[in-house]
Design a protein around this motif. Structure first.
Motif, PDB file in Angstrom:
ATOM      1  N   VAL A  43       0.837  -1.203   0.000  1.00 25.40           N
ATOM      2  CA  VAL A  43       0.000   0.000   0.000  1.00 25.40           C
ATOM      3  C   VAL A  43       0.872   1.254   0.000  1.00 25.40           C
ATOM      4  O   VAL A  43       0.514   2.262  -0.628  1.00 25.40           O
ATOM      5  CB  VAL A  43      -0.977  -0.011   1.199  1.00 25.40           C
ATOM      6  N   MET A  44       2.016   1.203   0.654  1.00 27.25           N
ATOM      7  CA  MET A  44       2.928   2.347   0.674  1.00 27.25           C
ATOM      8  C   MET A  44       3.297   2.730  -0.756  1.00 27.25           C
ATOM      9  O   MET A  44       3.340   3.910  -1.110  1.00 27.25           O
ATOM     10  CB  MET A  44       4.181   2.013   1.485  1.00 27.25           C
ATOM     11  N   HIS A  45       3.522   1.757  -1.591  1.00 31.10           N
ATOM     12  CA  HIS A  45       3.845   2.012  -2.994  1.00 31.10           C
ATOM     13  C   HIS A  45       2.636   2.639  -3.708  1.00 31.10           C
ATOM     14  O   HIS A  45       2.784   3.575  -4.496  1.00 31.10           O
ATOM     15  CB  HIS A  45       4.267   0.707  -3.676  1.00 31.10           C
ATOM     16  N   LEU A  46       1.449   2.127  -3.435  1.00 34.57           N
ATOM     17  CA  LEU A  46       0.233   2.626  -4.097  1.00 34.57           C
ATOM     18  C   LEU A  46      -0.109   4.061  -3.701  1.00 34.57           C
ATOM     19  O   LEU A  46      -0.688   4.799  -4.499  1.00 34.57           O
ATOM     20  CB  LEU A  46      -0.960   1.713  -3.767  1.00 34.57           C
ATOM     21  N   THR A  47       0.220   4.444  -2.491  1.00 31.74           N
ATOM     22  CA  THR A  47      -0.129   5.781  -2.007  1.00 31.74           C
ATOM     23  C   THR A  47       0.949   6.811  -2.298  1.00 31.74           C
ATOM     24  O   THR A  47       0.832   7.966  -1.861  1.00 31.74           O
ATOM     25  CB  THR A  47      -0.392   5.774  -0.490  1.00 31.74           C
ATOM     26  N   GLY A  48       1.981   6.427  -3.010  1.00 30.99           N
ATOM     27  CA  GLY A  48       3.051   7.372  -3.300  1.00 30.99           C
ATOM     28  C   GLY A  48       3.902   7.662  -2.077  1.00 30.99           C
ATOM     29  O   GLY A  48       4.364   8.780  -1.891  1.00 30.99           O
ATOM     30  N   HIS A  49       4.033   6.669  -1.210  1.00 29.50           N
ATOM     31  CA  HIS A  49       4.859   6.749   0.007  1.00 29.50           C
ATOM     32  C   HIS A  49       4.330   7.748   1.032  1.00 29.50           C
ATOM     33  O   HIS A  49       5.105   8.353   1.761  1.00 29.50           O
ATOM     34  CB  HIS A  49       6.330   7.023  -0.340  1.00 29.50           C
ATOM     35  N   ASP A  50       3.017   7.890   1.067  1.00 28.03           N
ATOM     36  CA  ASP A  50       2.363   8.731   2.082  1.00 28.03           C
ATOM     37  C   ASP A  50       2.067   7.820   3.274  1.00 28.03           C
ATOM     38  O   ASP A  50       1.126   7.026   3.252  1.00 28.03           O
ATOM     39  CB  ASP A  50       1.070   9.333   1.519  1.00 28.03           C
ATOM     40  N   GLN A  51       2.891   7.924   4.314  1.00 27.86           N
ATOM     41  CA  GLN A  51       2.801   6.987   5.434  1.00 27.86           C
ATOM     42  C   GLN A  51       1.467   7.081   6.172  1.00 27.86           C
ATOM     43  O   GLN A  51       0.873   6.064   6.522  1.00 27.86           O
ATOM     44  CB  GLN A  51       3.949   7.194   6.410  1.00 27.86           C
ATOM     45  N   GLN A  52       0.981   8.280   6.411  1.00 28.32           N
ATOM     46  CA  GLN A  52      -0.288   8.436   7.130  1.00 28.32           C
ATOM     47  C   GLN A  52      -1.435   7.810   6.350  1.00 28.32           C
ATOM     48  O   GLN A  52      -2.259   7.090   6.909  1.00 28.32           O
ATOM     49  CB  GLN A  52      -0.570   9.929   7.387  1.00 28.32           C
ATOM     50  N   TRP A  53      -1.481   8.082   5.062  1.00 31.04           N
ATOM     51  CA  TRP A  53      -2.536   7.520   4.217  1.00 31.04           C
ATOM     52  C   TRP A  53      -2.404   5.995   4.166  1.00 31.04           C
ATOM     53  O   TRP A  53      -3.403   5.279   4.231  1.00 31.04           O
ATOM     54  CB  TRP A  53      -2.454   8.138   2.826  1.00 31.04           C
ATOM     55  N   THR A  54      -1.169   5.499   4.086  1.00 30.84           N
ATOM     56  CA  THR A  54      -0.938   4.055   4.054  1.00 30.84           C
ATOM     57  C   THR A  54      -1.465   3.400   5.328  1.00 30.84           C
ATOM     58  O   THR A  54      -2.148   2.366   5.260  1.00 30.84           O
ATOM     59  CB  THR A  54       0.567   3.760   3.892  1.00 30.84           C
ATOM     60  N   GLU A  55      -1.161   3.992   6.480  1.00 30.51           N
ATOM     61  CA  GLU A  55      -1.656   3.437   7.744  1.00 30.51           C
ATOM     62  C   GLU A  55      -3.183   3.422   7.775  1.00 30.51           C
ATOM     63  O   GLU A  55      -3.790   2.450   8.233  1.00 30.51           O
ATOM     64  CB  GLU A  55      -1.107   4.243   8.911  1.00 30.51           C
ATOM     65  N   ASP A  56      -3.812   4.477   7.263  1.00 32.32           N
ATOM     66  CA  ASP A  56      -5.270   4.530   7.219  1.00 32.32           C
ATOM     67  C   ASP A  56      -5.835   3.439   6.313  1.00 32.32           C
ATOM     68  O   ASP A  56      -6.827   2.790   6.643  1.00 32.32           O
ATOM     69  CB  ASP A  56      -5.750   5.904   6.731  1.00 32.32           C
ATOM     70  N   VAL A  57      -5.206   3.230   5.156  1.00 33.53           N
ATOM     71  CA  VAL A  57      -5.687   2.219   4.204  1.00 33.53           C
ATOM     72  C   VAL A  57      -5.529   0.821   4.794  1.00 33.53           C
ATOM     73  O   VAL A  57      -6.451  -0.005   4.699  1.00 33.53           O
ATOM     74  CB  VAL A  57      -4.943   2.341   2.852  1.00 33.53           C
ATOM     75  N   VAL A  58      -4.390   0.547   5.398  1.00 26.66           N
ATOM     76  CA  VAL A  58      -4.167  -0.777   6.004  1.00 26.66           C
ATOM     77  C   VAL A  58      -5.192  -1.016   7.107  1.00 26.66           C
ATOM     78  O   VAL A  58      -5.794  -2.098   7.192  1.00 26.66           O
ATOM     79  CB  VAL A  58      -2.723  -0.905   6.529  1.00 26.66           C
ATOM     80  N   GLN A  59      -5.398  -0.022   7.943  1.00 30.98           N
ATOM     81  CA  GLN A  59      -6.374  -0.165   9.029  1.00 30.98           C
ATOM     82  C   GLN A  59      -7.777  -0.438   8.469  1.00 30.98           C
ATOM     83  O   GLN A  59      -8.474  -1.325   8.936  1.00 30.98           O
ATOM     84  CB  GLN A  59      -6.382   1.100   9.898  1.00 30.98           C
TER      85      GLN A  59
END
Length: 188
Positions: A43-59
């Motif tokens: 997901v980090m790759h899909l979000t363009g390395h936006d860590q906050q957004w990645t954490e939200d998507v994983v959650q």
């Protein structure tokens, strides 16, 4: 991990409760243990390395897995594919939302600060200047010395070479005439 409404045990000793009684609890443990890190990196790759957004998507992905725990195929390959598909769809929805609504940016420098609009101030000055043109010069001089330059009545009297009482009476008459003139200009 226990959740209210799904296998939550009230009134019993927690150690005596077998946490694996509820299949959704077992699934959550499996998801966090085996799939959280690989899902996070994907997901980090899909979000363009936006860590906050990645954490939200994983959650959000793990919450949806928990919500569908009754129907999910628990075979690791199928579960991984389901998680990645859900995560990818969440990211796609996020990209669509970001395109539909402009991203808010934080004001970092004074260059981006909003420049105050002085249109009203300029318009008022223009209207007052127009009204002043209709006043006698002696009234214009009194208004100029008191309102525009900021001198006191005493200072204006010295500058104009007239008594203080004359400055006051001319100022009163000038303001009365200006108010009348501005009322007429405003109604045009």
């Amino acid at each position: 991990m226990e959740a209210v409404g799904r296998g939550c045990q009230f009134g019993r000793d927690r150690q005596a409760t077998d946490m694996s009684e509820d299949p959704s609890d077992e699934l959550i443990s499996l998801l966090y243990k085996d799939f959280r890190d690989p899902l996070f990196h994907q997901v980090m790759h899909l979000t363009g390395h936006d860590q906050q957004w990645t954490e939200d998507v994983v959650q959000e992905t793990l919450i949806r897995a928990w919500q569908h725990s009754d129907t999910l195929n628990r075979e690791p390959g199928m579960l991984r594919g389901w998680l990645l598909t859900v995560a990818r769809r969440i990211v796609i929805d996020g990209w669509r939302n970001r395109r539909a609504r402009p991203q808010e940016v934080e004001l970092e420098s004074s260059e981006n600060a909003e420049i105050s609009d002085r249109t009203d101030q300029s318009l008022s000055a223009l209207v007052i200047s127009e009204a002043l043109r209709y006043l006698d010069r002696k009234y214009q001089a009194v208004i100029y010395e008191t309102y525009l330059t900021g001198h006191t009545v005493r200072e204006a009297a010295v500058i104009l070479g007239i008594p203080e009482g004359t400055v006051k009476s001319r100022l009163y008459a000038a303001m009365k005439t200006l108010r009348r003139s501005l009322g007429e200009l405003g109604s045009r």
